[in-house]
Design a protein around this motif. Structure first.
Motif, PDB file in Angstrom:
ATOM      1  N   LEU A  55       0.815  -1.214   0.000  1.00  0.00           N
ATOM      2  CA  LEU A  55       0.000   0.000   0.000  1.00  0.00           C
ATOM      3  C   LEU A  55       0.849   1.266   0.000  1.00  0.00           C
ATOM      4  N   VAL A  56       1.956   1.242   0.734  1.00  0.00           N
ATOM      5  CA  VAL A  56       2.864   2.402   0.729  1.00  0.00           C
ATOM      6  C   VAL A  56       3.437   2.606  -0.673  1.00  0.00           C
ATOM      7  N   GLY A  57       3.858   1.509  -1.297  1.00  0.00           N
ATOM      8  CA  GLY A  57       4.400   1.607  -2.649  1.00  0.00           C
ATOM      9  C   GLY A  57       3.375   2.084  -3.657  1.00  0.00           C
ATOM     10  N   ALA A  58       2.164   1.533  -3.601  1.00  0.00           N
ATOM     11  CA  ALA A  58       1.116   1.948  -4.536  1.00  0.00           C
ATOM     12  C   ALA A  58       0.729   3.408  -4.287  1.00  0.00           C
TER      13      ALA A  58
ATOM     14  N   PRO B  64       4.957 -22.033  -0.035  1.00  0.00           N
ATOM     15  CA  PRO B  64       4.665 -20.882  -0.897  1.00  0.00           C
ATOM     16  C   PRO B  64       5.273 -20.991  -2.299  1.00  0.00           C
ATOM     17  N   ALA B  65       6.453 -21.550  -2.420  1.00  0.00           N
ATOM     18  CA  ALA B  65       7.101 -21.639  -3.730  1.00  0.00           C
ATOM     19  C   ALA B  65       6.350 -22.565  -4.682  1.00  0.00           C
ATOM     20  N   LEU B  66       5.405 -23.326  -4.181  1.00  0.00           N
ATOM     21  CA  LEU B  66       4.628 -24.228  -5.023  1.00  0.00           C
ATOM     22  C   LEU B  66       3.276 -23.640  -5.432  1.00  0.00           C
ATOM     23  N   THR B  67       3.018 -22.389  -5.047  1.00  0.00           N
ATOM     24  CA  THR B  67       1.733 -21.778  -5.364  1.00  0.00           C
ATOM     25  C   THR B  67       1.903 -20.703  -6.439  1.00  0.00           C
ATOM     26  N   PRO B  68       0.920 -20.556  -7.308  1.00  0.00           N
ATOM     27  CA  PRO B  68       1.023 -19.519  -8.338  1.00  0.00           C
ATOM     28  C   PRO B  68       1.006 -18.108  -7.759  1.00  0.00           C
ATOM     29  N   GLY B  69       0.305 -17.914  -6.644  1.00  0.00           N
ATOM     30  CA  GLY B  69       0.251 -16.583  -6.030  1.00  0.00           C
ATOM     31  C   GLY B  69       1.618 -16.076  -5.611  1.00  0.00           C
ATOM     32  N   TYR B  70       2.453 -16.975  -5.108  1.00  0.00           N
ATOM     33  CA  TYR B  70       3.809 -16.598  -4.705  1.00  0.00           C
ATOM     34  C   TYR B  70       4.608 -16.126  -5.915  1.00  0.00           C
ATOM     35  N   TRP B  71       4.526 -16.868  -6.996  1.00  0.00           N
ATOM     36  CA  TRP B  71       5.297 -16.511  -8.188  1.00  0.00           C
ATOM     37  C   TRP B  71       4.749 -15.263  -8.860  1.00  0.00           C
ATOM     38  N   MET B  72       3.460 -15.024  -8.731  1.00  0.00           N
ATOM     39  CA  MET B  72       2.899 -13.773  -9.236  1.00  0.00           C
ATOM     40  C   MET B  72       3.471 -12.595  -8.454  1.00  0.00           C
ATOM     41  N   LEU B  73       3.518 -12.736  -7.125  1.00  0.00           N
ATOM     42  CA  LEU B  73       4.049 -11.680  -6.270  1.00  0.00           C
ATOM     43  C   LEU B  73       5.514 -11.408  -6.591  1.00  0.00           C
ATOM     44  N   ILE B  74       6.301 -12.452  -6.693  1.00  0.00           N
ATOM     45  CA  ILE B  74       7.732 -12.289  -6.974  1.00  0.00           C
ATOM     46  C   ILE B  74       7.945 -11.674  -8.352  1.00  0.00           C
TER      47      ILE B  74
ATOM     48  N   PHE C   6       3.523   1.665 -12.405  1.00  0.00           N
ATOM     49  CA  PHE C   6       2.308   2.033 -11.680  1.00  0.00           C
ATOM     50  C   PHE C   6       1.331   0.863 -11.654  1.00  0.00           C
ATOM     51  N   THR C   7       1.128   0.234 -12.809  1.00  0.00           N
ATOM     52  CA  THR C   7       0.218  -0.909 -12.894  1.00  0.00           C
ATOM     53  C   THR C   7       0.733  -2.068 -12.048  1.00  0.00           C
ATOM     54  N   ALA C   8       2.024  -2.324 -12.099  1.00  0.00           N
ATOM     55  CA  ALA C   8       2.598  -3.426 -11.315  1.00  0.00           C
ATOM     56  C   ALA C   8       2.435  -3.178  -9.814  1.00  0.00           C
ATOM     57  N   TRP C   9       2.624  -1.931  -9.367  1.00  0.00           N
ATOM     58  CA  TRP C   9       2.432  -1.623  -7.953  1.00  0.00           C
ATOM     59  C   TRP C   9       0.995  -1.912  -7.524  1.00  0.00           C
ATOM     60  N   TRP C  10       0.036  -1.517  -8.341  1.00  0.00           N
ATOM     61  CA  TRP C  10      -1.356  -1.736  -7.961  1.00  0.00           C
ATOM     62  C   TRP C  10      -1.730  -3.214  -8.048  1.00  0.00           C
ATOM     63  N   PHE C  11      -1.163  -3.937  -8.991  1.00  0.00           N
ATOM     64  CA  PHE C  11      -1.387  -5.378  -9.028  1.00  0.00           C
ATOM     65  C   PHE C  11      -0.811  -6.033  -7.776  1.00  0.00           C
ATOM     66  N   LEU C  12       0.366  -5.576  -7.347  1.00  0.00           N
ATOM     67  CA  LEU C  12       0.954  -6.088  -6.103  1.00  0.00           C
ATOM     68  C   LEU C  12       0.032  -5.814  -4.917  1.00  0.00           C
ATOM     69  N   ALA C  13      -0.469  -4.603  -4.830  1.00  0.00           N
ATOM     70  CA  ALA C  13      -1.347  -4.248  -3.704  1.00  0.00           C
ATOM     71  C   ALA C  13      -2.609  -5.111  -3.723  1.00  0.00           C
ATOM     72  N   TYR C  14      -3.228  -5.247  -4.876  1.00  0.00           N
ATOM     73  CA  TYR C  14      -4.432  -6.079  -4.964  1.00  0.00           C
ATOM     74  C   TYR C  14      -4.130  -7.539  -4.666  1.00  0.00           C
TER      75      TYR C  14
ATOM     76  N   LEU D 158      -3.515  -7.938  -0.849  1.00  0.00           N
ATOM     77  CA  LEU D 158      -4.753  -7.747  -0.089  1.00  0.00           C
ATOM     78  C   LEU D 158      -5.821  -8.790  -0.420  1.00  0.00           C
ATOM     79  N   GLY D 159      -5.524  -9.674  -1.378  1.00  0.00           N
ATOM     80  CA  GLY D 159      -6.464 -10.726  -1.736  1.00  0.00           C
ATOM     81  C   GLY D 159      -7.623 -10.242  -2.579  1.00  0.00           C
ATOM     82  N   GLN D 160      -7.485  -9.120  -3.235  1.00  0.00           N
ATOM     83  CA  GLN D 160      -8.559  -8.554  -4.046  1.00  0.00           C
ATOM     84  C   GLN D 160      -8.452  -8.912  -5.521  1.00  0.00           C
ATOM     85  N   LEU D 161      -7.359  -9.529  -5.920  1.00  0.00           N
ATOM     86  CA  LEU D 161      -7.189  -9.954  -7.300  1.00  0.00           C
ATOM     87  C   LEU D 161      -7.908 -11.300  -7.461  1.00  0.00           C
ATOM     88  N   PRO D 162      -8.717 -11.457  -8.495  1.00  0.00           N
ATOM     89  CA  PRO D 162      -9.414 -12.742  -8.647  1.00  0.00           C
ATOM     90  C   PRO D 162      -8.412 -13.874  -8.865  1.00  0.00           C
TER      91      PRO D 162
END
Length: 167
Positions: free
Chosen positions: A17-20, A81-91, A119-127, A130-134
């Motif tokens: 959130l600070v970054g976004a 975590p390294a076996l989940t897609p969410g982790y690799w999306m975040l990284i 800018f888009t990457a920061w907001w994707f990270l925030a979402y 926060l668990g708001q990305l589908p």
């Protein structure tokens, strides 16, 4: 170790959130600074402060993410975590922000495209944090990111044009 997991999750969300927020602030500050066509010392100091906010947000996000990975390993969480897609999306998004910031600072990418992509990457990270990305696959996230970056590029480009044209 269970006590630190909520704290680390909070720190991860706070970093995103600070970054976004700093990304939004830097866009407004840049347009305001370029309204007169040149950057003065006060405007540069303000932009440097926003850069520190971006650096703090990314550092907090990555350190908290590392802490969560270590905690998951120590607690024997399944799956790791390294076996989940969410982790690799975040990284991937974090590395994208870092790479784009480096490329922007070295003028390896145009400001309009680089700032829209970061800018888009920061907001994707925030979402994402926060668990708001589908629930998306990695490929779907990449496709959505590319489309969102293109749309934001067009919006920011026209906003910058209209803001600087009014002087």
């Amino acid at each position: 170790m269970d006590v630190f997991v909520p704290f680390l999750a909070f720190c991860q969300a706070l970093g995103a959130l600070v970054g976004a927020g700093a990304a939004v602030g830097s866009e407004f500050a840049y347009v305001r600074a370029m309204r007169d066509g040149k950057l003065d010392a006060a405007e540069r100091a303000h932009l440097a402060g926003l850069a520190r906010g971006l650096r703090f947000g990314m550092t907090l996000l990555l350190l908290a993410s590392l802490g969560l990975v270590v905690a998951a390993y120590a607690l024997g969480a399944a799956p790791q975590p390294a076996l989940t897609p969410g982790y690799w999306m975040l990284i991937t998004l974090a590395l994208l922000v870092i790479g784009l910031s480096w490329a922007l600072s070295r003028r390896r990418v145009s400001f309009a495209l680089g700032s829209a992509a970061a800018f888009t990457a920061w907001w994707f990270l925030a979402y994402l944090v926060l668990g708001q990305l589908p629930a998306l696959s990695f490929g779907a996230l990449v496709a959505l990111y590319v489309v969102a970056t293109a749309v934001l590029y067009a919006v920011l480009r026209s906003a910058r044009f209209l803001m600087t044209r009014s002087v």
